[in-house]
Write a protein that holds these residues in place. Structure first.
Motif, short mmCIF file in Angstrom:
data_model
loop_
_atom_site.label_atom_id
_atom_site.label_comp_id
_atom_site.label_asym_id
_atom_site.label_seq_id
_atom_site.Cartn_x
_atom_site.Cartn_y
_atom_site.Cartn_z
N SER A 168 31.41 28.85 -25.57
CA SER A 168 30.63 28.62 -24.35
C SER A 168 31.52 28.64 -23.11
O SER A 168 31.04 28.85 -21.99
N ARG A 192 38.09 23.23 -34.35
CA ARG A 192 37.61 21.85 -34.34
C ARG A 192 38.39 21.03 -35.34
O ARG A 192 38.69 21.51 -36.44
N GLN A 206 32.75 32.28 -33.48
CA GLN A 206 31.39 32.19 -32.91
C GLN A 206 31.11 33.44 -32.09
O GLN A 206 32.02 34.11 -31.61
N1 PHE Z 1 28.10 25.97 -28.13
C1 PHE Z 1 27.17 25.50 -29.12
C2 PHE Z 1 27.95 25.11 -30.36
O1 PHE Z 1 29.12 25.35 -30.43
C3 PHE Z 1 26.16 26.55 -29.47
C4 PHE Z 1 25.25 26.87 -28.31
C5 PHE Z 1 25.55 27.87 -27.44
C6 PHE Z 1 24.07 26.16 -28.12
C7 PHE Z 1 24.71 28.18 -26.39
C8 PHE Z 1 23.22 26.47 -27.10
C9 PHE Z 1 23.53 27.48 -26.23
O2 PHE Z 1 27.41 24.56 -31.30
#
Ligand code: PHE
Length: 341
Positions: A168, A192, A206
């Motif tokens: 994100s 993580r 991701q």
């Molecule tokens: N960043 C969130 C996660 O790592 C996933 C996510 C991305 C959720 C964008 C909503 C919108 O779990």
């Protein structure tokens, strides 16, 4: 017996250094009329109790001569090829084993391609990030547990620098640089601080998506994600959204797809519910837009993020996430056909 010794000595002393020489060797030891072969016809003159021993020795000599002949022949031919610079292009080659794409890379590319087809472009950014891009700009409250040492790997001596826990951060980086309309897809490695088990790993991958424009609706997000699920898991795939919470989206949801193993009837993978969770999503929180310099009264948008290992496990039906990090060639080779360039 003395003849055997004589021929044996001759054989051992015979030096072959040319093709003519090689032919002489053949005539002397290997043809029917050669001295060696003629020894065999002597067997009738040998005393019966000696015959076995005699036969054995002659045979050994014959084998030795044959072997020497083959060896020299190959050597002579090789030298001739070298001398004349002849390369036999029709000779079958030995297979060279080549590497192949890692299943995680195959899946990342596949996800990106599905979104590229509908106008998203792919962006990337740093694995080592700062607090602003991973948490603060994304509306994480000061005391949010993800900021805790338990979940995040911080760089020692510098609490502001950390390994990104989600991609994100690339939403923020993109919005800081670019005004809407924005349509990006962000693949990357994330970290993580979790115990490694068959279902979780401290490193994984991701793909995150972001769409910002005027009047973007929740319905558009749902339709985009339905398109994705069907492209990835087949046309008959169904989706459902469940309310959820993320600091950077409001409203937020988690998306499940109908289980692609039992087709929704219920099995061990979907824990007999018929559904498996594949991603998080939601409408980008206006605070996030403002943090990144985008007018939240004019623009809105949606974001989603999915875990690549999880998708790969679902698609290829593997049950241990650690397989993707061990790099055992026997495991990786199975993905060769799909990933070959
Ligand atoms: N960043 C969130 C996660 O790592 C996933 C996510 C991305 C959720 C964008 C909503 C919108 O779990």
């Amino acid at each position: 017996m003395s003849n055997i010794d004589k021929i044996k000595a001759e054989l051992e002393q015979f030096g072959i250094d040319s093709l003519e020489n090689l032919e002489q060797f053949r005539l002397k030891f290997l043809t029917k009329k050669s001295e060696l072969q003629e020894l065999l016809s002597e067997i009738k003159n040998v005393a019966p109790e000696e015959r076995k021993n005699f036969g054995q020795q002659v045979n050994e000599l014959k084998q030795k001569a044959q072997q020497m002949y083959e060896e020299f022949k190959t050597k002579m031919e090789f030298q001739a090829v070298k001398a004349n610079n002849i390369i036999d292009a029709t000779r079958p080659s030995t297979a060279i084993s080549t590497g192949s794409m890692h299943p995680i890379s195959i899946m990342m590319n596949e996800v990106c391609e599905i979104f590229e087809k509908i106008g998203f472009s792919t962006v990337s950014g740093p694995d080592v990030e700062d607090d602003w891009h991973v948490f603060t700009a994304l509306n994480f409250p000061e005391e949010h547990p993800a900021r805790d040492m338990q979940d995040t790997f911080f760089v020692e001596l510098h609490p502001d620098i950390l390994l990104r826990t989600h991609t994100s951060s690339l939403q923020v980086r993109t919005m800081e640089k670019q005004q809407p309309p924005i349509r990006v897809i962000c693949p990357g490695r994330v970290f993580r601080n979790e115990a490694i088990t068959s279902r979780a790993h401290c490193i994984f991958h991701q793909v995150e998506g972001l769409y910002i424009a005027e009047n973007v609706s929740f319905a558009e997000m749902k339709q985009t994600l339905l398109y994705f699920a069907r492209q990835m898991f087949g046309e008959e795939t169904k989706i459902r959204l469940r309310p959820s919470y993320f600091p950077f989206t409001e409203p937020s949801a988690e998306m499940d797809i109908s289980c692609n193993i039992c087709g929704g009837k219920g099995c061990a993978l979907c824990k007999h519910t018929g559904w498996v969770e594949i991603l998080g999503c939601g409408m980008v929180d206006p605070n996030v837009l403002e943090n990144c310099g985008i007018d939240s009264t004019k623009y809105s948008g949606f974001a989603f993020g999915l875990g690549i290992e999880r998708m790969t496990m679902l698609k290829y039906r593997t049950n241990d996430i650690r397989l993707y990090f061990e790099n055992d060639v026997r495991f990786l080779q199975q993905f060769k056909a799909a990933g070959d360039l």
